[in-house]
Design an enzyme around this catalytic site. Structure first.
Site, PDB file in Angstrom:
ATOM      1  N   ASP A 189      36.165  59.054  13.241  1.00 33.95           N
ATOM      2  CA  ASP A 189      37.407  58.324  13.029  1.00 33.95           C
ATOM      3  C   ASP A 189      37.542  57.263  14.121  1.00 33.95           C
ATOM      4  OD1 ASP A 189      40.227  58.404  11.609  1.00 33.95           O
ATOM      5  OD2 ASP A 189      40.629  58.236  13.751  1.00 33.95           O
ATOM      6  N   ASN A 207      45.180  47.087  13.863  1.00 38.06           N
ATOM      7  CA  ASN A 207      45.851  46.356  12.782  1.00 38.06           C
ATOM      8  C   ASN A 207      47.136  45.694  13.259  1.00 38.06           C
ATOM      9  OD1 ASN A 207      44.044  46.821  10.620  1.00 38.06           O
ATOM     10  ND2 ASN A 207      44.887  48.859  10.286  1.00 38.06           N
ATOM     11  N   HIS A 220      45.411  42.866   9.906  1.00 34.73           N
ATOM     12  CA  HIS A 220      44.626  43.717   9.012  1.00 34.73           C
ATOM     13  C   HIS A 220      43.230  43.157   8.734  1.00 34.73           C
ATOM     14  CE1 HIS A 220      47.607  46.790   7.928  1.00 34.73           C
ATOM     15  NE2 HIS A 220      48.502  45.836   8.103  1.00 34.73           N
ATOM     16  N   ASP A 261      39.815  45.201   9.065  1.00 34.72           N
ATOM     17  CA  ASP A 261      38.730  45.250   8.073  1.00 34.72           C
ATOM     18  C   ASP A 261      37.389  44.955   8.739  1.00 34.72           C
ATOM     19  OD1 ASP A 261      40.558  45.797   6.109  1.00 34.72           O
ATOM     20  OD2 ASP A 261      40.486  43.812   5.180  1.00 34.72           O
ATOM     21  N   GLU A 300      40.065  55.072   7.765  1.00 36.07           N
ATOM     22  CA  GLU A 300      39.171  54.644   8.834  1.00 36.07           C
ATOM     23  C   GLU A 300      38.215  55.753   9.238  1.00 36.07           C
ATOM     24  OE1 GLU A 300      43.072  55.832  10.947  1.00 36.07           O
ATOM     25  OE2 GLU A 300      42.508  54.831   9.109  1.00 36.07           O
TER      26      GLU A 300
END
Length: 295
Positions: free
Chosen positions: A173, A181, A186, A190, A216
């Protein structure tokens, strides 16, 4: 942004498709709304405009996409993608572009949506292959999706049980991903997720299976691997991410991962196996993050 994508293609039984000519088009392969996935936009009617405004021929309803984000023009040499001074930029195969001639198979990223350019006499075959790959691959990261992971986990669990061989699973994770973010946007999130996935993919072995497990989270199935081997691989991944420099639009982003590792125990079903690794991931978070915890 310079990013090299290395794709390992998993073998699969491809359905029989009758090839035939069709209109060149864009296909949505990744979008925040599942309703958009697989949607096809024809390019035969002249200039195409892309954006969230209702006057566009390709309407993508997302706050990360400008009202008039980009356009596609037909010229003598072929199709050209032009950015319309969008807020977040237009990318082709992860390269920020202002104007770019499109080639068959190019991936166009506008905001949080990815479209694939399909062209040529076997377009219907390309389209069906693209749709099929969407069922087993995650469009953003370029690794397998959760559905494929579950199918492969059942297969490997059965094989390991039948032959008495070790099997381990790692769940990773990205630490403080929400802060990435919130602070950088965002699109930066990505970028980080995709880069982490590709770095992890570059480390695993041919028989290992890597997939996007959650938002994630990345899961890796490790056949013929005991707990010590799983921990070693997970820690190598953790170190690779920790050493990597992540830069998005001239912003440096600190990225680390936490990992939980579990080895298959007699009598476990797939959900118990995954839960054991997930519990260890939680322990790694409690231990301060950027570490590996085995069961």
């Amino acid at each position: 942004m310079d990013s090299e994508i290395k794709t390992r293609v998993a073998p699969f039984a491809e359905p029989h498709i009758t090839a035939g000519a069709g209109p060149d088009c864009l296909v949505v392969i990744y979008a925040p709304s599942s309703k958009q996935l697989g949607k096809r936009f024809s390019l035969v009617d002249g200039e195409v405009s892309i954006g969230r405004g209702v006057d566009n021929s390709v309407i993508l309803n997302s706050d990360s996409i400008s009202r008039r984000h980009a356009g596609i023009e037909i010229r003598a040499e072929g199709y050209y993608l032009i950015d319309r001074h969008s807020t977040n930029g237009t990318y082709v195969n992860d390269e920020l572009v202002e104007e770019c001639q499109l080639r068959r198979g190019d991936q166009i990223k506008v905001g949080d949506t990815i479209l694939k350019f399909l062209s040529g006499a076997d377009l219907e075959s390309q389209y069906h292959e693209t749709i099929y790959r969407m069922t087993i691959m995650d469009g953003l990261t370029g690794i397998h999706n959760k559905r494929y992971l579950v199918e492969q986990l059942d297969r490997e669990l059965s094989r390991a049980t039948r032959h008495g061989r070790p099997l381990s699973i790692v769940i990773c994770d990205i630490d403080h991903f929400k802060l990435v973010n919130d602070e950088f946007g965002h699109l930066a999130g990505d970028y980080v997720l995709k880069e982490v996935a590709q770095l992890a993919k570059s480390r695993i072995r041919p028989d290992d299976v890597i997939a996007r497990y959650g938002g994630e989270e990345i899961a890796i199935i490790l056949p013929e691997t005991d707990l010590d081997g799983g921990v070693r691989i997970a820690d190598q991944l953790r170190q690779i991410i920790d050493d990597q420099t992540f830069v998005f639009e001239d912003e440096y982003i600190d990225v680390t991962i936490s990992c939980g590792v579990a080895k298959l125990q007699p009598g476990w079903r797939a959900y118990e196996f995954v839960r054991a690794a997930d519990m260890q991931l939680y322990e790694a978070k409690r231990a301060g993050r950027n570490c590996v915890c085995p069961s």
